[in-house]
Design a protein around this motif. Sequence first.
Motif: not given
Length: 97
Positions: A32-58
Amino acid sequence: MHDYARVAVDERGRISTEPGRLALAEGTRMVVLNLKTDHDRVRLFTHTLDPVQLPDGTTAHGCTEFVFTIDPTTLNRTDIATVTARIEQWLAVDSAS
């Protein structure tokens, strides 16, 4: 234009998604990089712990925004246990080692 996937869970547990550039396997560990609350929502902005492979190999970190719609009364009374339980229905918590 955002470059991440969005997963929304409404009050009834229905899921809607907006896909990103890549698909993550079930069980992929996220940070979890960031957590925000609105009046009726909780938003979690996340990224993978480890890099993942993209279709082009990167590799890159996959980013996802999770949006949980929660009854405003629950958020207004800062009922952290109820909010946490709601999120943990969908996302398993794994403490860092």
